[in-house]
Design an enzyme around this catalytic site. Structure first.
Site, PDB file in Angstrom:
ATOM      1  N   VAL A 478       0.847  -1.207   0.000  1.00 39.50           N
ATOM      2  CA  VAL A 478       0.000   0.000   0.000  1.00 39.50           C
ATOM      3  C   VAL A 478       0.881   1.255   0.000  1.00 39.50           C
ATOM      4  O   VAL A 478       0.604   2.221  -0.710  1.00 39.50           O
ATOM      5  CB  VAL A 478      -0.927   0.008   1.224  1.00 39.50           C
ATOM      6  N   SER A 481       2.367   1.820  -3.369  1.00 35.94           N
ATOM      7  CA  SER A 481       1.331   2.338  -4.276  1.00 35.94           C
ATOM      8  C   SER A 481       1.061   3.815  -4.003  1.00 35.94           C
ATOM      9  O   SER A 481       0.930   4.618  -4.931  1.00 35.94           O
ATOM     10  CB  SER A 481       0.048   1.527  -4.107  1.00 35.94           C
ATOM     11  N   GLU A 482       0.974   4.189  -2.695  1.00 36.02           N
ATOM     12  CA  GLU A 482       0.734   5.585  -2.359  1.00 36.02           C
ATOM     13  C   GLU A 482       1.899   6.463  -2.811  1.00 36.02           C
ATOM     14  O   GLU A 482       1.707   7.572  -3.305  1.00 36.02           O
ATOM     15  CB  GLU A 482       0.546   5.738  -0.846  1.00 36.02           C
ATOM     16  N   LEU A 483       3.134   5.975  -2.633  1.00 37.74           N
ATOM     17  CA  LEU A 483       4.295   6.731  -3.086  1.00 37.74           C
ATOM     18  C   LEU A 483       4.276   6.919  -4.597  1.00 37.74           C
ATOM     19  O   LEU A 483       4.620   7.981  -5.119  1.00 37.74           O
ATOM     20  CB  LEU A 483       5.584   6.025  -2.669  1.00 37.74           C
ATOM     21  N   SER A 486       1.730   9.519  -5.341  1.00 40.50           N
ATOM     22  CA  SER A 486       2.226  10.845  -4.957  1.00 40.50           C
ATOM     23  C   SER A 486       3.237  11.373  -5.970  1.00 40.50           C
ATOM     24  O   SER A 486       3.208  12.545  -6.337  1.00 40.50           O
ATOM     25  CB  SER A 486       2.872  10.784  -3.577  1.00 40.50           C
TER      26      SER A 486
END
Length: 669
Positions: A478, A481-483, A486
């Site tokens: 997760v 994926s968030e990085l 971003s």
């Protein structure tokens, strides 16, 4: 007796052993932290109290490891000797290490980043790199991270060892060295003390603060690293960084600040005293002047003899002048007039061009008091006039009135053209300066994207070995994926900045031509809504898109910019405390075909605009949100883009009701 003496000796030896054991136990339960810096915000002493980022961080580490932190303040050279001496009481010190060089002693994870730059006297040339130091005398602090970095490397400059960076600055002032390479936090404190010295290069060495332990306490560094990582995972490390290094909150030397504030207070007090004396003197002068003026006006109230009648020939000549000519005495009595526009002088709507009310009696009095000709610009309604007052003999004034409406309009047009030309040149310069950092962002985020792809595989492998491992409190997949999302957002934002900068350049150079392509209007709406999702997420945004989607000839990125700007303006117009915030629909976006035009309509239920604001809404640098960061370029650039697409923009708005903006493109498909 002998037995009693032996018993006392045994008790003494036992007491000494117990004391040594207690002292050894106390040493094992404490960490002696050696500090030397007097530089905020890392560590310094104020009113006898040690404080700073390193000290507070080490104190938290001591709490997590269950050990008491003991502070020992020594010089930098003494601490370097102590940390290499196994018999020293110093356990840990904080030093800067180059990011590419490891020290021989055990050291912690990086604590905080820093760098070193070159410093020279004012007027010296800029140093672009190590090659520019060839043949120069360069001051290097012995044992500092600059010294560690260059050790073992070829040096084409003459090295001068100093014990402190401040010593290097003193040698620089004396002309005994040419350059000082100093760490930025120390140099920032020293520069105000040495005005002739300036920063003369970009960062030459990048480094990081680390805790370094004594040889005998290498195992202690494992405990320190574990505590340091625990503080980072809990977020407390970030809180300390924000406290001591946060934007606008950088710590300073409090003693120096108190002295500066005291000096400032003394200066302000002296300035206030001088102001009071000056005010008293001016007040006394004004009283004397007022008394003199009252006496003079009292004398001028005496009756004056009527002037001789003008000849009929002179009367006919003056009557033929198209401008108003009127003769007044000091009592504002009309002695003669050619009756051209004389009524303006008594019209209550006739005023100075700056809005100040016009009073004939006062104007005559002022002209007579000054005893010289005066010329002022006047206005009534939409017409402009030039009024000349000429004092003549016997306390009389001739007033000439000439209409200058046409000249005023031409002057306004010329001033507007000059201002817009200046704004265009300014915009081009600003756009050029923004392009450089934007390019750095785009280049850097590309590297981060490549690194994330490589780290993703390593993350999956490590997660199999440690199922409970998290990144920033999230599961590794997760977090990766968030990085990734971003970094994509940063990349899209940087590209959008670049596009806006290009539009700003285009605004300064409107003669550029474009090769347009068929663009799906519905797709422009969908992309713009995705890019503004963060702003619109608290509002109810509805769409009414024509199917199949209308097609226009244009530039997709520019149309995205136009619609994004309109959506953001709609969000700013809607106040969260307004009644419409509780209603159903806040913003509506519609595409349609009307009267042989393709229409893109954005409507909101915001605060609306008055007529004065509507007239200036597309004027460059005009904004109603100046205090909240508005630049006034948004709708101006949008208007330019719309005109380049051979389209027009219609804006209707009512206060308290909302705003509707309709963009009409020519129907080409």
């Amino acid at each position: 007796m002998k037995i009693f003496v032996n018993l006392l000796c045994a008790l003494g030896l036992f007491a000494l052993a117990l004391s040594a054991h207690a002292e050894d136990h106390q040493q094992k339960q404490s960490i002696v932290f050696g500090v030397h810096s007097k530089t905020a915000p890392l560590e310094w002493r104020n009113n006898g109290v040690d404080q700073g980022f390193n000290l507070e961080l080490m104190d938290r580490i001591g709490q997590l490891t269950g050990k008491r932190i003991v502070i020992r303040r020594k010089s930098f050279q003494q601490l370097l000797e102590d940390v290499h001496n196994r018999d020293s009481l110093i356990d840990v010190i904080a030093v800067v290490s180059p990011i590419t060089v490891d020290r021989t002693l055990s050291q912690s994870d990086p604590i905080y980043a820093t760098h070193a730059k070159a410093y020279t006297l004012q007027g010296k040339s800029f140093i672009n790199g190590w090659a520019d130091l060839a043949g120069k005398r360069v001051a290097i602090k012995k044992g500092a991270f600059v010294d560690v970095y260059i050790s073992g490397k070829q040096q084409n400059f003459k090295r001068v060892d100093v014990d402190l960076y401040e010593t290097g600055f003193q040698l620089l002032i004396k002309g005994e060295v040419d350059v000082v390479i100093a760490e930025t936090f120390v140099a920032r404190r020293l520069l105000p003390l040495y005005p002739p010295v300036r920063s003369s290069s970009d960062p030459l060495i990048y480094g990081a603060f680390n805790f370094v332990s004594n040889y005998k306490n290498a195992a202690m560094m494992t405990q320190i690293n574990d505590a340091l990582r625990q503080l980072k995972l809990s977020g407390e490390y970030d809180r300390l960084v924000n406290k001591w290094f946060g934007t606008g909150r950088e710590k300073v030397d409090l003693n120096s600040a108190q002295k500066k504030m005291l000096s400032l207070a003394i200066f302000v007090s002296l300035l206030s005293a001088i102001g009071m004396l000056l005010t008293g003197y001016i007040s006394l002068s004004l009283r004397k002047r007022s008394k003199a003026l009252k006496g003079e006006l009292a004398q001028r109230k005496k009756a004056e003899q009527a002037i001789s009648k003008l000849s009929k020939q002179f009367q006919s000549v003056l009557d033929g002048i198209p401008h108003g000519v009127t003769l007044f005495n000091q009592e504002a009595q009309c002695l003669w007039s050619n009756d051209n526009n004389n009524d303006l002088l008594s019209n209550p709507d006739f005023h100075y061009i700056d809005g100040q009310a016009f009073n004939l009696t006062q104007a005559l009095t002022d002209a007579l008091a000054a005893n010289k000709s005066q010329t002022t610009d006047m206005q009534i309604g939409n017409s402009y006039w030039q009024m000349q007052l000429h004092p003549i003999i016997d306390q009389q004034v001739v007033i000439l009135l000439e209409e200058t409406t046409e000249q005023h309009s031409l002057r306004q047009a010329n001033d507007e053209a000059s201002r817009l030309a200046s704004l265009g040149e300014l915009s081009a310069g600003v756009a050029h300066e923004i392009n450089n950092p934007t390019g750095i962002i785009i280049h850097s985020i590309a590297f981060i994207n490549d690194a994330l792809r490589d780290l993703s595989e390593a993350s999956n492998h490590y997660q199999k070995q440690n199922p409970f491992w998290t990144i920033a409190g999230l599961a590794p997949d997760v977090a990766i994926s968030e990085l990734d999302l971003s970094s994509q957002s940063i990349h899209e934002g940087a590209e959008r900045i670049s596009r806006i900068v290009n539009d700003l350049k285009r605004y300064a150079m409107p003669s550029l031509t474009h090769e347009y392509q068929p663009i799906c209007v519905n797709e422009v709406v969908e992309v713009s809504l995705r890019l503004t999702a963060n702003q619109t997420k608290i509002f109810n945004v509805s769409t009414d898109l024509l199917s199949p989607s209308p097609i226009v000839m244009g530039d997709a990125q520019q149309l995205h910019q136009v619609l994004i700007n309109l959506i953001q303006n709609a969000c700013h117009a809607i106040r969260q405390d307004a009644d419409c915030y509780e209603s159903g629909e806040h913003i509506n976006i519609k595409t349609s075909v009307e009267d042989e035009h393709i229409c893109l309509i954005v409507s909101d239920k915001g605060a609306g605009m008055d007529q004065a604001t509507l007239q200036r809404i597309t004027e460059p640098f005009f904004t109603t949100r100046r205090s909240s960061g508005g630049t006034g370029l948004g709708l101006s650039v949008c208007s330019r883009i719309i005109k380049e697409h051979k389209a027009d923009m219609q804006i209707t708005s009512r206060l308290g009701i909302g705003t509707v903006i309709k963009i009409r493109f020519p129907l080409t498909y």
